[in-house]
Design an enzyme around this catalytic site. Structure first.
Site, PDB file in Angstrom:
ATOM      1  N   ASN A   1      -7.628   8.470   7.207  1.00  0.00           N
ATOM      2  CA  ASN A   1      -6.842   7.873   6.133  1.00  0.00           C
ATOM      3  C   ASN A   1      -5.364   7.824   6.486  1.00  0.00           C
ATOM      4  O   ASN A   1      -4.847   8.726   7.156  1.00  0.00           O
ATOM      5  CB  ASN A   1      -7.035   8.663   4.831  1.00  0.00           C
ATOM      6  N   CYS A  60       9.281   2.389  15.825  1.00  0.00           N
ATOM      7  CA  CYS A  60      10.270   1.441  16.333  1.00  0.00           C
ATOM      8  C   CYS A  60       9.882   0.985  17.732  1.00  0.00           C
ATOM      9  O   CYS A  60       9.741   1.805  18.650  1.00  0.00           O
ATOM     10  CB  CYS A  60      11.645   2.118  16.382  1.00  0.00           C
ATOM     11  N   HIS A  99      -5.436   7.640  12.566  1.00  0.00           N
ATOM     12  CA  HIS A  99      -5.159   6.206  12.418  1.00  0.00           C
ATOM     13  C   HIS A  99      -3.743   5.944  11.956  1.00  0.00           C
ATOM     14  O   HIS A  99      -3.431   4.835  11.522  1.00  0.00           O
ATOM     15  CB  HIS A  99      -6.156   5.584  11.424  1.00  0.00           C
ATOM     16  N   ALA A 131     -16.944  13.348  -3.578  1.00  0.00           N
ATOM     17  CA  ALA A 131     -16.219  14.386  -2.843  1.00  0.00           C
ATOM     18  C   ALA A 131     -15.568  15.377  -3.800  1.00  0.00           C
ATOM     19  O   ALA A 131     -15.583  16.592  -3.560  1.00  0.00           O
ATOM     20  CB  ALA A 131     -15.165  13.722  -1.959  1.00  0.00           C
ATOM     21  N   ASN A 137     -21.047  12.612   1.194  1.00  0.00           N
ATOM     22  CA  ASN A 137     -20.712  11.208   1.019  1.00  0.00           C
ATOM     23  C   ASN A 137     -21.370  10.664  -0.245  1.00  0.00           C
ATOM     24  O   ASN A 137     -22.409  11.179  -0.669  1.00  0.00           O
ATOM     25  CB  ASN A 137     -21.162  10.407   2.250  1.00  0.00           C
ATOM     26  N   ARG A 154       0.840  -1.214   0.000  1.00  0.00           N
ATOM     27  CA  ARG A 154       0.000   0.000   0.000  1.00  0.00           C
ATOM     28  C   ARG A 154       0.863   1.247   0.000  1.00  0.00           C
ATOM     29  O   ARG A 154       0.539   2.243  -0.638  1.00  0.00           O
ATOM     30  CB  ARG A 154      -0.929  -0.032   1.214  1.00  0.00           C
ATOM     31  N   CYS A 191      13.029   1.680  20.436  1.00  0.00           N
ATOM     32  CA  CYS A 191      13.244   3.021  21.038  1.00  0.00           C
ATOM     33  C   CYS A 191      11.960   3.813  21.185  1.00  0.00           C
ATOM     34  O   CYS A 191      11.944   4.880  21.798  1.00  0.00           O
ATOM     35  CB  CYS A 191      14.260   3.806  20.199  1.00  0.00           C
TER      36      CYS A 191
HETATM   37  N1  APR Z   1     -16.844  10.593  -2.730  1.00  0.00           N
HETATM   38  C1  APR Z   1     -17.416  10.610  -1.506  1.00  0.00           C
HETATM   39  N2  APR Z   1     -17.632   9.495  -0.768  1.00  0.00           N
HETATM   40  C2  APR Z   1     -17.243   8.316  -1.303  1.00  0.00           C
HETATM   41  C3  APR Z   1     -16.645   8.219  -2.573  1.00  0.00           C
HETATM   42  C4  APR Z   1     -16.448   9.426  -3.300  1.00  0.00           C
HETATM   43  N3  APR Z   1     -15.880   9.435  -4.517  1.00  0.00           N
HETATM   44  N4  APR Z   1     -16.378   6.899  -2.823  1.00  0.00           N
HETATM   45  C5  APR Z   1     -16.796   6.208  -1.737  1.00  0.00           C
HETATM   46  N5  APR Z   1     -17.327   7.056  -0.831  1.00  0.00           N
HETATM   47  C6  APR Z   1     -17.880   6.743   0.486  1.00  0.00           C
HETATM   48  C7  APR Z   1     -18.591   5.406   0.566  1.00  0.00           C
HETATM   49  O1  APR Z   1     -19.960   5.576   0.248  1.00  0.00           O
HETATM   50  C8  APR Z   1     -18.381   5.029   2.044  1.00  0.00           C
HETATM   51  O2  APR Z   1     -19.454   5.510   2.830  1.00  0.00           O
HETATM   52  O3  APR Z   1     -16.784   6.659   1.367  1.00  0.00           O
HETATM   53  C9  APR Z   1     -17.096   5.766   2.439  1.00  0.00           C
HETATM   54  C10 APR Z   1     -15.918   4.835   2.666  1.00  0.00           C
HETATM   55  O4  APR Z   1     -16.223   4.012   3.747  1.00  0.00           O
HETATM   56  P1  APR Z   1     -15.149   2.950   4.258  1.00  0.00           P
HETATM   57  O5  APR Z   1     -14.636   2.174   3.093  1.00  0.00           O
HETATM   58  O6  APR Z   1     -15.781   2.241   5.405  1.00  0.00           O
HETATM   59  O7  APR Z   1     -13.924   3.827   4.780  1.00  0.00           O
HETATM   60  P2  APR Z   1     -13.819   4.625   6.143  1.00  0.00           P
HETATM   61  O8  APR Z   1     -15.160   5.149   6.555  1.00  0.00           O
HETATM   62  O9  APR Z   1     -12.739   5.622   5.969  1.00  0.00           O
HETATM   63  O10 APR Z   1     -13.334   3.496   7.186  1.00  0.00           O
HETATM   64  C11 APR Z   1     -13.055   3.926   8.506  1.00  0.00           C
HETATM   65  O11 APR Z   1     -12.231   1.712   9.032  1.00  0.00           O
HETATM   66  O12 APR Z   1     -11.036  -0.121   8.291  1.00  0.00           O
HETATM   67  C12 APR Z   1     -11.003   0.992   9.129  1.00  0.00           C
HETATM   68  O13 APR Z   1      -9.103   2.173   9.871  1.00  0.00           O
HETATM   69  C13 APR Z   1      -9.896   1.921   8.751  1.00  0.00           C
HETATM   70  O14 APR Z   1      -9.884   4.338   8.685  1.00  0.00           O
HETATM   71  C14 APR Z   1     -10.626   3.192   8.314  1.00  0.00           C
HETATM   72  C15 APR Z   1     -11.931   3.092   9.069  1.00  0.00           C
END
Ligand code: APR
Length: 240
Positions: A97, A122, A114, A225, A207, A64, A125
């Site tokens: 993110n 590390c 996160h 977004a 969203n 990643r 240390c």
């Molecule tokens: N624009 C806006 N929203 C979007 C887009 C876009 N282009 N594409 C996807 N989405 C939305 C989806 O509809 C969904 O609701 O983004 C959201 C992504 O959700 P997740 O995949 O669950 O990601 P996230 O909410 O960041 O996850 C939270 O979960 O796995 C853990 O630590 C990890 O930080 C992460 C946390």
């Protein structure tokens, strides 16, 4: 839904999730296939997984981290960076993110709750250092030079997110809380909207689909977004 009034806004807290990076080509977590880049998140993002199979976990994050070189900030990241530079009041961008797209777009008042792919922790240390290579190759710690003690600086399930006190204070003092591109599936981030409302903030969600927390927002804007955030920032800065 009622539009969020722009006047009387001074302190803003913004929460972003994987959705804000989706248009840059970064995979979200809970996409249609339900896997995180081919892995069940429980198999790679937990201390138990790291103890069980450190090499597999290191390789997953190395993969990643390497992909970050091929992606760029999109208009949503850029708009938030412009807001960061021009907004006269308090502003805190809290991102779930672990990519570096907000950083590369230029956001300064930024907090990775996160952790970050481009950071190494590390366990010998205790220091964290910028890191861009492959941890599976067992490099020495940039700070203490010891081998065999680096782990990804990522907050795994069951671990405490970073700077929670700072986030909670900002939520208590904000006039506007904005959530962008997150499913609202993972706490404590999923509870931020309720905290902000408890302290009287206006709340706005942008969203692609309704999130698990949509009912807590005064206003929800559904869409990409990359389309919604620049319009919102331009409107906010026009009225500042
Ligand atoms: N624009 C806006 N929203 C979007 C887009 C876009 N282009 N594409 C996807 N989405 C939305 C989806 O509809 C969904 O609701 O983004 C959201 C992504 O959700 P997740 O995949 O669950 O990601 P996230 O909410 O960041 O996850 C939270 O979960 O796995 C853990 O630590 C990890 O930080 C992460 C946390």
């Amino acid at each position: 839904m009622r539009s969020v009034p722009v006047e009387n806004i001074n302190n803003i807290v913004i929460l972003t999730g994987a959705g804000i990076s989706a248009e840059s080509g970064v995979a979200t977590f809970r996409g249609p296939d339900g896997l995180w880049e081919g892995h069940r998140v429980e198999d790679v993002a937990t201390p138990e997984a790291f103890a069980r199979d450190p090499d597999m976990v290191q390789k997953f994050y190395d993969e990643r981290r390497a992909k970050l070189d091929a992606v760029q900030p999109n208009p949503a990241h850029q708009a938030l960076a412009e807001l960061d530079q021009k907004w006269p009041g308090d502003l805190l961008l809290v991102t779930q993110n672990v990519d570096d797209l907000h950083d590369r777009a230029g956001s300064q008042r930024l907090l990775h709750m996160h952790g970050e792919l481009r950071s190494a922790w590390c366990l010998a240390c205790g220091e964290r250092s910028p890191f861009a290579g492959k941890m599976a190759l067992d490099p020495a710690c940039p700070k203490c030079d010891q081998f065999g003690h680096l782990r990804p600086d990522i907050v795994w399930f069951g671990e405490m997110p970073y700077q929670m006190e700072r986030i909670e204070l900002a939520l208590a003092q904000c006039d506007l809380f904005v959530s962008i591109g997150t499913s609202g599936a993972v706490y404590p981030a999923a509870g931020f909207v309720q905290s902000a409302r408890h302290y009287g903030a206006r709340t706005l969600e942008m969203n692609l689909d309704p999130s698990e927390g949509s009912l807590y927002f005064h206003e929800s804007r559904m869409g990409k977004a990359g389309d919604l955030v620049p319009v919102w920032v331009e409107d906010l800065l026009t009225n500042v």
